[in-house]
Enzyme design. Structure first.
Site, PDB file in Angstrom:
ATOM      1  CB  SER A 277    -103.434  18.891  -0.195  1.00  0.00           C
ATOM      2  OG  SER A 277    -103.694  20.194   0.289  1.00  0.00           O
TER       3      SER A 277
ATOM      4  CB  SER B 293    -100.749  25.741   8.602  1.00  0.00           C
ATOM      5  OG  SER B 293    -100.189  24.545   9.083  1.00  0.00           O
TER       6      SER B 293
ATOM      7  N   GLY C  98    -103.297  24.069   4.177  1.00  0.00           N
ATOM      8  CA  GLY C  98    -104.698  24.401   4.422  1.00  0.00           C
ATOM      9  C   GLY C  98    -105.055  24.528   5.886  1.00  0.00           C
TER      10      GLY C  98
ATOM     11  CG  ASP D 163     -96.579  24.649   6.646  1.00  0.00           C
ATOM     12  OD1 ASP D 163     -95.341  24.736   6.597  1.00  0.00           O
ATOM     13  OD2 ASP D 163     -97.229  23.843   5.960  1.00  0.00           O
TER      14      ASP D 163
ATOM     15  CE  LYS E 106     -97.251  25.479   3.007  1.00  0.00           C
ATOM     16  NZ  LYS E 106     -96.514  24.207   2.663  1.00  0.00           N
TER      17      LYS E 106
END
Length: 299
Positions: free
Chosen positions: A100, A106, A104, A140, A16
C-alpha cells in the site's frame, strides 16, 4: 544452537509516509535512486515476540488475510539475517493494508529486528553490515529501523534525520487495491528527475512547510495512477474536503495522505470520508517521529 528469546517483547511498527518522493536515477544494478522526505504515523502494526525453540509466525488482525505465510514473510526473513538470533514465536497484529505504499511489511521486518536486538543486548541494531543485509530485503527497512522524520537518499540507505520537525495532522486513505512497486517503476516514463531542494529550516512553521511540500512531487504517482486509477479518486476525495491543505500519494501507492491544520479537522475529515466511502481504509493520524513509541517493550 541459538536459545529462545529470554523475555516477551512487544514492538510497534508505524506506517511510513513519503511526504515527497523524487526518483533521481537508476543504478546499473537496477536499483532506483531516491530523494524523499519521510515521516512516520501513529498508526501501525504490532509485533509480539515470545520464547520458542523454533521460529514460528502467526498473523492476526483486520489485515491479516493478505500477509504471506512461512518463509516468504518479511518478519522471518529479517530474523534470519541476524546472526545467532534467539528463536522466537512472532505474533503480528496486522492493522496496515499490504502493498500500500506505507512500508507495512518493511516496518514489520524492522520491528522484528529491533525486538530481537532488545531481547539480546549483544546484538546491535545499528550494525552497518546487518543493516546492509536488511536493505537487500527492501529499501524501506533501514529507515523503518529508526522511525524518525528524515531525508532519505541513495536507494534508501542514506538517512539524514530532520530535527524539530513539526507534527503534521493527516488522514491516510487506501482504496483497497494492492500496488506492485516493481510494476510502478517499470511503468515510469522518466527516472532521472530533479532532486529535492533543501528542506525548510527548523524554525519553519507548519504553514510554510505545507507550502514547501506543495512544490515537491511523488514521481511514482503518475505511473501508479495509470495502473490503478482508484488512486486519482482517493486524491480527488481528499482535495475535495474543505479542510484539506495538501493531498499526495505515499510511496508507490495506493495509499494517499491528506494534510490538515488541526487534529480535530483530520478526525472530522476521516469521519466524513468514511461515511462517503465506507469500502476504503481510512485513518486519521499524526505524522512525525515515532522513535519513542517504536522502542521495544520487554515484559
Amino acid at each position: 544452537m541459538s536459545m529462545p528469546v529470554p523475555q516477551v517483547v512487544e514492538v510497534f511498527a508505524p506506517a511510513k509516509i513519503n511526504l515527497t518522493l523524487h526518483v533521481t536515477g537508476q543504478r546499473p544494478d537496477g536499483y532506483h535512486l531516491l530523494d524523499s522526505l519521510v515521516a512516520f504515523a501513529d498508526v501501525g502494526d504490532v509485533l509480539r515476540l515470545e520464547p520458542a525453540d523454533v521460529w514460528q509466525m502467526k498473523t492476526v488482525g483486520p489485515e491479516a488475510e493478505a500477509v504471506p505465510d512461512g518463509a516468504e514473510n518479511l518478519v522471518l526473513k529479517a530474523a534470519a539475517l541476524l546472526d545467532g538470533a534467539p528463536k522466537a514465536a512472532f505474533t503480528l497484529t496486522k492493522n496496515l493494508p499490504v502493498a500500500s505504499g506505507i512500508g507495512g511489511g518493511s516496518a514489520d521486518a524492522a520491528a522484528a529486528f529491533r525486538g530481537l536486538c532488545a531481547a539480546t543486548p549483544h546484538h546491535d541494531p545499528n550494525n552497518i553490515d546487518t543493516q546492509r543485509r536488511l536493505l537487500s530485503l527492501g529499501a524501506d527497512i533501514p529507515m523503518c529501523l529508526h522511525c524518525v522524520t528524515a531525508r532519505i537518499t541513495g536507494i534508501g540507505e542514506e538517512i539524514t534525520p530532520v530535527a524539530q520537525f513539526p507534527a503534521l495532522h493527516a488522514v491516510l486513505i487506501n482504496p483497497r487495491v494492492a500496488v506492485s512497486t516493481p510494476a510502478v517503476f517499470k511503468a515510469m516514463k522518466q527516472r532521472n528527475n530533479p532532486p529535492m531542494p533543501d528542506i525548510p529550516p527548523e524554525s519553519c512553521d507548519v504553514k510554510d512547510l505545507v507550502e514547501w511540500l506543495r512544490a515537491q512531487r511523488n514521481d511514482m504517482q503518475e505511473a501508479a495512477t495509470t495502473l490503478e486509477p482508484a488512486i486519482a479518486t482517493v486524491q480527488a476525495a481528499l482535495e475535495g474536503h474543505r479542510a484539506c491543505q495538501l493531498a499526495r500519494m505515499s510511496g508507490s501507492g495506493a495509499t494517499c495522505f491528506g494534510l490538515f491544520h488541526t487534529a480535530q479537522a483530520a478526525q472530522q475529515a476521516a469521519r466524513d470520508l468514511s461515511r462517503d466511502y465506507p469500502q476504503w481504509w481510512i485513518r486519521p493520524t499524526q505524522l512525525g517521529s515515532q522513535a519513542e513509541r517504536a522502542v521495544p517493550r520487554l515484559s
